[in-house]
Design a protein around this motif. Structure first.
Motif, PDB file in Angstrom:
ATOM      1  N   HIS A 148       0.844  -1.203   0.000  1.00  0.00           N
ATOM      2  CA  HIS A 148       0.000   0.000   0.000  1.00  0.00           C
ATOM      3  C   HIS A 148       0.877   1.252   0.000  1.00  0.00           C
ATOM      4  CE1 HIS A 148      -4.055   1.784   1.595  1.00  0.00           C
ATOM      5  NE2 HIS A 148      -3.380   2.692   0.912  1.00  0.00           N
TER       6      HIS A 148
ATOM      7  N   HIS B 267       1.519   5.141  -2.189  1.00  0.00           N
ATOM      8  CA  HIS B 267       0.952   6.130  -3.103  1.00  0.00           C
ATOM      9  C   HIS B 267       2.047   6.779  -3.950  1.00  0.00           C
ATOM     10  CE1 HIS B 267      -3.149   5.777  -1.603  1.00  0.00           C
ATOM     11  NE2 HIS B 267      -2.578   5.461  -0.462  1.00  0.00           N
TER      12      HIS B 267
ATOM     13  N   GLU C 299      -5.667   1.750  -5.147  1.00  0.00           N
ATOM     14  CA  GLU C 299      -6.581   1.824  -4.015  1.00  0.00           C
ATOM     15  C   GLU C 299      -7.871   2.418  -4.570  1.00  0.00           C
ATOM     16  OE1 GLU C 299      -5.433   4.316  -0.660  1.00  0.00           O
ATOM     17  OE2 GLU C 299      -6.945   3.369   0.629  1.00  0.00           O
TER      18      GLU C 299
ATOM     19  N   HIS D  25     -13.582   5.427   2.205  1.00  0.00           N
ATOM     20  CA  HIS D  25     -13.181   6.734   2.738  1.00  0.00           C
ATOM     21  C   HIS D  25     -14.392   7.668   2.848  1.00  0.00           C
ATOM     22  CE1 HIS D  25      -9.383   5.508   0.496  1.00  0.00           C
ATOM     23  NE2 HIS D  25      -8.877   5.750   1.677  1.00  0.00           N
TER      24      HIS D  25
ATOM     25  N   HIS E  25      -7.225  -0.590   5.270  1.00  0.00           N
ATOM     26  CA  HIS E  25      -7.484  -0.036   6.617  1.00  0.00           C
ATOM     27  C   HIS E  25      -8.915  -0.305   7.098  1.00  0.00           C
ATOM     28  CE1 HIS E  25      -8.714   3.103   3.841  1.00  0.00           C
ATOM     29  NE2 HIS E  25      -7.488   3.518   3.645  1.00  0.00           N
TER      30      HIS E  25
ATOM     31  N   ASN F 166      -2.259  -2.147   8.333  1.00  0.00           N
ATOM     32  CA  ASN F 166      -1.854  -0.872   7.749  1.00  0.00           C
ATOM     33  C   ASN F 166      -1.237  -0.017   8.855  1.00  0.00           C
ATOM     34  OD1 ASN F 166      -2.205   1.970   7.060  1.00  0.00           O
ATOM     35  ND2 ASN F 166      -3.474   1.322   5.335  1.00  0.00           N
TER      36      ASN F 166
ATOM     37  N   ASP G  85       0.911   2.344   3.611  1.00  0.00           N
ATOM     38  CA  ASP G  85       0.075   3.458   3.161  1.00  0.00           C
ATOM     39  C   ASP G  85       0.924   4.733   3.070  1.00  0.00           C
ATOM     40  OD1 ASP G  85      -2.175   4.763   2.291  1.00  0.00           O
ATOM     41  OD2 ASP G  85      -3.434   4.150   3.976  1.00  0.00           O
TER      42      ASP G  85
HETATM   43 ZN    ZN Z   1      -5.088   4.252   2.452  1.00  0.00          ZN
END
Ligand code: ZN
Ligand code: ZN
Ligand code: FE
Ligand code: FE
Length: 259
Positions: free
Chosen positions: A5, A7, A79, A104, A150, A186, A219
């Motif tokens: 995970h 970004h 994601e 989210h 998460h 996470n 993450d």
């Molecule tokens: Zn995340």
């Protein structure tokens, strides 16, 4: 070591180059490393890459696969937000190793976004948590995703239910088990107000009871986030007797030993 995970700067709220994340991952002893940047969608597009940038993102990761051969086993993911009107075929048909499915948003409320904190004042904890886990359950039932991101993110600002969380999560956990998804440990929660891993210990124990595979993720939204909190996550897994963690290659479940 596994970290699926991570970004990239394409989501507009992360920094650093793909190569810098990879170098940090190698430093931290990662062997199996995956990028899972926020997939594009039309809702709140400012927090994610644009559809036209998917090729660029996938190109960066595929390029890094070549550059870091023998040093890092690299995997490509996204994601993906689950919710009404969020899913898009351009994402779902991408040639990825895995999709992380994340919640989210509850009815359009980005509850992990510090810009929308005031909304917590109006929310009944149990009702909101039930709604959250119901979304997780619906997401698992689509069977479109490989990893649940998460799992208890709603606790990020120390918003906890009155009812035991594990009770509220039971149907979601059954759906996750049924879907064949893995649950990620996470470590980002450690650097957020809640100051603990996602998910909480009781949820991890329940997942293990149901023999749901576990995986690991930083993450990371910056290269220096990679591997932060891994001592704690691995220590916990060792204590719980977990000897292998899951990862996905071309959507196929595999295991890496952490013993
Ligand atoms: Zn995340
Ligand atoms: Zn993000
Ligand atoms: Fe997320
Ligand atoms: Fe993320």
């Amino acid at each position: 070591m596994v970290d699926l995970h991570n970004h990239t700067k394409l989501c507009n709220h992360a920094s650093g180059e793909v190569r810098e994340y990879c170098m940090r991952a190698i430093e931290k002893g990662m062997k199996i490393y995956g990028f899972s940047d926020h997939a594009p969608m039309t809702f709140e597009p400012e927090y994610r890459m644009r559809f036209e940038e998917m090729a660029l993102y996938e190109g960066w990761v595929n390029e890094a696969k070549k550059d870091f051969t023998n040093k890092l086993e690299l995997y490509l993911g996204y994601e993906v937000d689950f919710g009404e009107g969020f899913l898009d075929d351009r994402v779902l048909q991408a040639d990825v190793d895995y999709f992380i499915g994340s919640i989210h948003f509850i009815q359009g409320w980005g509850f992990d976004n510090p810009a929308y904190l005031a909304k917590y004042q109006e929310c009944d904890p149990d009702t909101t948590w039930r709604e959250y886990f119901s979304l997780v359950e619906q997401m698992a039932n689509t069977k479109l995703f490989h990893i649940i991101g998460h799992l208890d993110l709603l606790k990020v600002y120390n918003f906890f239910p009155h009812t035991e969380m594990v009770k509220l999560a039971l149907n979601a956990l059954d759906a996750i088990k049924e879907s064949g998804m893995a649950i990620e440990i996470n470590t980002a929660g450690l650097r957020k107000p809640v100051g603990e891993l996602y998910p909480s210990l009781t949820l991890i124990q329940e997942a293990l009871k149901k023999e749901i595979p576990l995986t690991l993720g930083s993450d990371a939204h910056a290269p220096e986030h990679v591997g932060v909190g891994y001592e704690q996550a691995l220590g916990l897994l060792h204590k719980l007797g977990v000897k292998k963690v899951a990862y996905f290659s071309k959507k196929e479940l595999k295991y890496a030993s952490i013993a």
